[in-house]
Enzyme design. Structure first.
Site, PDB file in Angstrom:
ATOM      1  CG  HIS A 196      12.572   1.148  -6.121  1.00  0.00           C
ATOM      2  ND1 HIS A 196      12.243   2.094  -7.065  1.00  0.00           N
ATOM      3  CD2 HIS A 196      13.922   1.018  -6.154  1.00  0.00           C
ATOM      4  CE1 HIS A 196      13.356   2.503  -7.671  1.00  0.00           C
ATOM      5  NE2 HIS A 196      14.381   1.868  -7.124  1.00  0.00           N
ATOM      6  CB  SER A 213     -11.142  -0.949  16.133  1.00  0.00           C
ATOM      7  OG  SER A 213     -12.393  -1.216  15.522  1.00  0.00           O
ATOM      8  CE  LYS A 259      -7.124  -2.254  12.861  1.00  0.00           C
ATOM      9  NZ  LYS A 259      -8.217  -1.563  12.157  1.00  0.00           N
ATOM     10  CD  GLU A 318      -3.514   5.507  11.656  1.00  0.00           C
ATOM     11  OE1 GLU A 318      -4.256   5.294  10.695  1.00  0.00           O
ATOM     12  OE2 GLU A 318      -3.777   5.100  12.806  1.00  0.00           O
TER      13      GLU A 318
END
Ligand code: ARG
Length: 462
Positions: free
Chosen positions: A162, A283, A289, A296
Site C-alpha cells: 500500500h 527544466s 530540476k 517517465e
C-alpha cells in the site's frame, strides 16, 4: 496516358477506368509496409527456389529472379529504390522493379502465389525477427539488473505494501523481482514465436493452388518449423500479431512499474537512487530540476501499446474468412509496438547498470515506520504466544512508540515487558532491520544470503 495504362498493371485487366487518385492513396500501404521489404524478398527467393525445384519454373528464370532480387535489395539498402504509391504496396513495388530489371522471369515469380499468402509470410518473418531482437534486449536488461542486484545484495531498504512501510527488504531482492518479471516476459515472446513459426506460403489467395508446389520446401528455406494446415486460416490468421502485442503490453506494464518506482525513488522526497544525468533532462524555468524523463516516457508509452493491442483485437473481431483488406491495418500497430518496445527496453538496459543506490537514505527509511513490527510478533510466537495475541501485543507496542515519538527498537525494555512478560533483552536483536532481513532466509526470501544464492543460480544458467 491512356485510361488503361493508368490502372495498376497487376490487376488492370478487368478495369474500365483508372483508380480514383484519392482511393489509390487511401488503399495504398507502401508508405508503411515497405519496412518489410527484406522479408518480402526473402519470401520471394524461397518461393522461386521451390518453384524451380518442383519443375514449375525454369532454372534460368530462377537464376534471373535471384540476381534481380539481389539488385532490388541492394537498391533498397542504398536508399536508391524509388517507391511508388501507385503500385500500392511493398509486394507490387518490388515485383515491378524486378520485372523492369529482368523482364518476363519477373512476371513468372507470382506463379502459385497471391499477395494474401505473401503478406502473411512477410509479417510472420518480420514479427519473428522482432521477437529475436526483443529477446536479446530483455536479456541485456536482465544482465544489468543482476549486476546491480549483486552490488546491492546487502543494502537494506523499506519494503512497501500500500506504499506504506511494511518490512525491511534488501535492494538486491527488490531488483531480482524485476528480473523474475522479465523471465516471464521472455517466455511469453518465445511462446508466441513457437506458434507463429509456420509458413502460410502456398495458401495462395485462400484455397491453395493448382501447381504441384512443395510447401514444406519454401517453409524450410525460410526457417519455419512447418506449414499452416489450412489455407483459409493461413491467409486470414493474425493471432500471432495479437499475441505479440499482448506480450508487449505485459512487458511494458512491467517496465512502467519499474519506471514508476525509479521516478519515486529518484524524487527529493525519497532520494533512494540517483539516475545518471545523461538519462535525465532539466527544466527551462526551474534551474534546480533534474527530471527522470527516460522512465517517465517508458511509463507514458505503455499506453500506446495497450492501444495497439486493442486495435488489433478489434480489427479481427468481425472479419469473415478468409483475407479481407482490413488486414492491411495490422501493420502500423504492430510496427509501432516493435519500435516502442525496443526503444523502452534500450532506455532501461542502457540506464540500469548505472543506477546509484543512496544506501544511507534507504537504510534510514527502512528504520522508520515500525518496519520490524512483524519480527516482534514472530519473536513472541517463538516464545509461545499465539500469533493473533502476539499481533495484539505488538499493536500496543506501536501505539506506545507513536505516543513517545520513537521507533520500536528505542522503547525501553521495561515498557516492552509491561506489554508482555515474554519479552527479554534478546528482543533488540530481532528489532534491528539487519536481523529482520537475515531472518527471512529461505528460497524467495529477502535475506542477503538468498539474494546471492539466486544470483549464483542465474549466472550458472546463463
Ligand atoms: N497490402 C496488402 C495487405 O497489407 C497486401 C495483400 C493485399 N491482397 C489483396 N488481395 N488486395 O494486406
Amino acid at each position: 496516358m491512356s485510361q488503361k495504362e493508368a490502372t495498376n498493371s497487376a490487376w488492370g485487366g478487368r478495369f474500365q477506368e483508372s483508380t480514383d487518385a484519392f482511393v489509390a492513396e487511401f488503399t495504398a500501404s507502401v508508405n508503411f509496409d515497405r519496412r518489410m521489404a527484406t522479408e518480402d524478398i526473402a519470401g520471394s527467393l524461397a518461393h522461386a527456389q521451390m518453384l524451380v525445384e518442383a519443375g514449375i519454373l525454369s532454372a534460368a528464370d530462377g537464376e534471373a529472379i535471384r540476381t534481380g532480387l539481389a539488385q532490388v535489395q541492394a537498391e533498397i539498402d542504398a536508399g536508391e529504390f524509388v517507391w511508388s504509391v501507385a503500385l500500392e504496396d511493398v509486394h507490387m513495388n518490388i515485383e515491378k522493379r524486378l520485372t523492369d530489371l529482368i523482364g518476363d522471369a519477373g512476371k513468372r515469380l507470382h506463379t502459385g502465389r497471391s499477395r494474401n499468402d505473401q503478406v502473411a509470410t512477410d509479417i510472420r518473418l518480420y514479427t519473428r525477427a522482432a521477437i529475436d531482437r526483443i529477446t536479446a534486449e530483455i536479456e541485456r536488461l536482465q544482465q544489468g539488473i543482476v549486476t546491480v542486484a549483486e552490488r546491492e545484495a546487502d543494502t537494506i531498504m523499506p519494503g512497501f505494501t500500500h506504499l506504506q512501510t511494511a518490512q525491511p527488504i534488501t535492494f538486491g531482492h527488490h531488483l531480482l523481482a524485476w528480473y523474475e518479471m522479465l523471465c516471464r516476459d521472455k517466455g511469453r515472446f518465445q511462446d508466441c514465436r513457437r506458434r507463429l513459426n509456420v509458413s502460410p506460403l502456398g495458401a495462395a489467395a485462400l484455397a491453395g493452388t493448382t501447381y504441384p508446389i512443395v510447401r514444406e520446401r519454401s517453409a524450410q528455406l525460410l526457417g519455419f518449423d512447418g506449414v499452416c494446415q489450412n489455407s483459409l486460416d493461413a491467409v486470414s490468421d493474425r493471432d500471432f500479431a495479437i499475441e505479440f502485442c499482448a506480450a508487449s503490453a505485459t512487458l511494458l506494464m512491467h517496465l512502467s512499474r519499474f519506471a514508476e518506482e525509479l521516478i519515486l525513488w529518484n524524487s527529493a522526497a525519497f532520494r533512494f537512487v540517483d539516475l545518471p544525468d545523461r538519462f535525465c533532462t532539466g527544466s527551462s524555468i526551474m534551474p534546480q530540476k533534474k527530471n527522470p524523463d527516460a522512465p517517465e516516457l517508458v511509463r507514458g508509452k505503455t499506453g500506446r501499446v495497450y492501444g495497439h493491442l486493442t486495435a488489433l483485437l478489434t480489427l479481427m473481431k468481425s472479419q469473415p474468412l478468409a483475407y479481407n483488406k482490413d488486414n492491411q491495418e495490422d501493420k502500423e500497430p504492430l510496427f509501432d509496438t516493435v519500435d516502442t518496445v525496443l526503444g523502452c527496453l534500450r532506455a532501461f538496459a542502457d540506464m540500469l547498470p548505472h543506477l546509484q543506490a543512496q544506501r544511507d537514505n534507504m537504510l534510514a527509511a527502512a528504520k522508520q515506520g515500525f518496519s520490524t513490527a512483524t519480527d516482534l510478533a514472530d519473536y513472541l510466537v517463538r516464545k509461545g504466544l499465539a500469533f493473533r495475541d502476539a499481533h495484539e501485543v505488538v499493536g500496543k507496542a506501536v501505539a506506545l512508540a507513536i505516543d513517545k515519538g520513537c521507533d520500536l527498537p528505542e522503547l525501553p525494555l521495561a515498557d516492552l515487558q509491561g506489554l508482555s512478560p515474554l519479552i527479554g533483552e534478546d528482543v533488540y536483536a530481532v528489532l534491528t532491520v539487519q536481523g529482520s532481513v537475515n531472518a527471512r532466509n529461505h528460497i524467495g526470501g529477502t535475506a542477503p544470503a538468498q539474494v546471492k544464492a539466486r544470483i549464483a543460480a542465474i549466472k550458472a544458467l546463463s
